[in-house]
Structures are given as C-alpha cells and as structure tokens.
Design a protein around this motif. Structure first.
Motif, short mmCIF file in Angstrom:
data_model
loop_
_atom_site.label_atom_id
_atom_site.label_comp_id
_atom_site.label_asym_id
_atom_site.label_seq_id
_atom_site.Cartn_x
_atom_site.Cartn_y
_atom_site.Cartn_z
N GLY A 65 53.11 -72.47 -19.79
CA GLY A 65 53.86 -72.00 -20.95
C GLY A 65 53.78 -72.99 -22.09
O GLY A 65 52.93 -73.89 -22.09
N PRO A 66 54.62 -72.80 -23.07
CA PRO A 66 55.79 -71.92 -23.09
C PRO A 66 55.43 -70.45 -23.14
O PRO A 66 54.38 -70.07 -23.65
N GLY A 67 56.35 -69.64 -22.59
CA GLY A 67 56.13 -68.21 -22.58
C GLY A 67 57.36 -67.48 -22.13
O GLY A 67 58.30 -68.08 -21.61
N ALA A 115 50.21 -71.15 -32.48
CA ALA A 115 51.45 -70.38 -32.45
C ALA A 115 51.27 -69.12 -31.61
O ALA A 115 50.34 -68.35 -31.86
N THR A 116 52.13 -68.92 -30.63
CA THR A 116 52.10 -67.71 -29.81
C THR A 116 53.39 -66.93 -30.03
O THR A 116 54.38 -67.47 -30.52
N ASP A 117 53.38 -65.67 -29.66
CA ASP A 117 54.53 -64.80 -29.87
C ASP A 117 55.64 -65.12 -28.87
O ASP A 117 55.44 -65.02 -27.66
N ALA A 118 56.81 -65.50 -29.37
CA ALA A 118 57.96 -65.79 -28.52
C ALA A 118 58.97 -64.63 -28.51
O ALA A 118 60.04 -64.75 -27.92
N VAL A 123 58.32 -67.89 -32.74
CA VAL A 123 57.03 -68.29 -32.20
C VAL A 123 57.20 -69.56 -31.36
O VAL A 123 58.06 -70.39 -31.65
N TYR A 124 56.39 -69.66 -30.32
CA TYR A 124 56.19 -70.94 -29.65
C TYR A 124 55.06 -71.63 -30.39
O TYR A 124 54.03 -71.01 -30.67
N TRP A 125 55.24 -72.90 -30.73
CA TRP A 125 54.22 -73.52 -31.56
C TRP A 125 54.14 -75.03 -31.33
O TRP A 125 55.04 -75.65 -30.75
#
Length: 220
Positions: A65-67, A115-118, A123-125
């Motif tokens: 993760g994070p996820g 940056a991923t979709d949280a 966002v997780y970044w």
C-alpha cells in the motif's frame, strides 16, 4: 532467484515473475471490485506462461500500500500464504515506490509525484527525487490541500489523472505494475537493502466500523 510479485493496493490486479535479471511473465487487470476473484487465476496464468511450478519460487514480493482496506488485504494475505507454504521470504514494498520505479522505466528522471486514488476525493501520494528515492513518507490528502507542494512537478498514477487541476502534467504509468515491483525488489535484494514487513499500510481507518453505543438485543 525466482520472485513472484503481486500487488492489489490499487484497482490493478497485477502479478509478475522475475528471475533476478528480467521479467519472465506478467498479468495486469484493472478492476477495483474483483481483486479476490482475479488474483489467483492471474498467478496461475503467469506461472503457466513462464513454464515454471509454484514450488520453484524463491521469494514473494508484495505491495503493502497505501491502499483501500479490502483490496489491499487480498494481495497481502495471498503473498503471506504462498510464502508460508513454500517456506520462502516475503518482501514488502511500498506500492507508490513500485509506481515510481515504473515511471523511471518510462523515462521520468525526477523530481516527480506519485498519486493513487484513495477515494473520498483524496489521493495517496508521495514526492520522489528520482525513481528510487522517495522524499518522506506516503500520505493521504485532498488534492487541493497539497497543490502548492506538488506544483510544477510531473505526476504518475491514477490519482493524478483524476485531478488534472492539481496535477496538470499527468504521465504514464497510470496503474501499478508487479513487473516493476519485482524488478525493484530484485535490485534491492542484490544491494542487500531492507524491505517492509508484509503488513498493510492503510494511512487511515477502514470505512466499516463497529457502531458506538449500539443496543444489545441478546438475552443477558
């Protein structure tokens, strides 16, 4: 060396097999709701494509993760189970680090942002000086709250695509790749570097929680 890498911390269900020098086979499917359904068939397909048995694997690599809670746990539990059954080590890596490494393979040198979709409009970044060097720890924030901190930097990951007003220079890769995660792990193993434990990096509490002050209806 034969590394089996999996990551389900993002909408991508991604699996790869790496022999320490190159990727032998990989599978990438994007479906945020079917991690549990897709992961094991993907592992079978990758092993079949490479022409090897699961027993030949010498180490398991997993994105920690994070996820989001549920999807992330699918990969972690699967990786830990494989490692326990095979009697091999399991190596945890930050999912954002895998994306950063893949960005380097795509030609981004740095500095840049991953940056991923949280969900929850967050966002997780993390920021990176280069594909192998993260600046600080991963975080979860609303894009508008970090706009000044990422201004002027190219960005990779689905989170960057979702918020172009904050990440106007969004580039590939959009999704995580177990092939990149495995290549990064092979590089770190060769250098004798440390890994993260195979435990989830959530950064926030799960959506589903036990209600507070609920009424007891069972007989006393």
């Amino acid at each position: 060396m034969l590394l089996l890498a999996v990551d389900t911390a993002t909408p991508a269900v991604t699996v790869a097999l790496h022999d320490g020098e190159s990727v032998l086979a990989e599978s990438n499917q994007v479906d945020a709701r079917r991690h549990g359904e897709l992961l094991l068939p993907s592992v079978d397909a990758v092993l079949a494509e490479a022409g090897v048995k699961l027993e030949a694997v010498t180490g398991v690599v997993v994105g920690v993760g994070p996820g989001p809670y549920t999807g992330l746990r699918v990969g972690l539990v699967t990786a830990s189970t494989f490692a326990a059954v095979l009697g091999v080590p399991v190596h945890g890596l930050c999912t954002l680090d895998g994306l950063a490494y893949a960005a380097g393979a795509a030609g981004i040198e740095g500095p840049f942002t991953v940056a991923t979709d949280a969900r929850r409009k967050e966002v997780y970044w993390a920021r990176y000086e280069d594909p192998r060097t993260r600046v600080g720890e991963p975080a979860v924030d609303r894009p508008a709250d970090i706009a000044e901190r990422v201004a002027g930097l190219p960005a990779v990951g689905q989170g960057a695509r979702l918020y172009p007003e904050v990440f106007p220079d969004a580039r590939d890769p959009e999704h995580q790749s177990a092939a990149a995660l495995a290549a990064l792990a092979a590089e770190r193993l060769a250098a004798g570097a440390d890994f993260l434990p195979p435990t989830p990096l959530y950064l926030r509490r799960p959506d589903a929680q036990v209600p507070k002050n609920y009424k007891v209806v069972t007989p006393q």
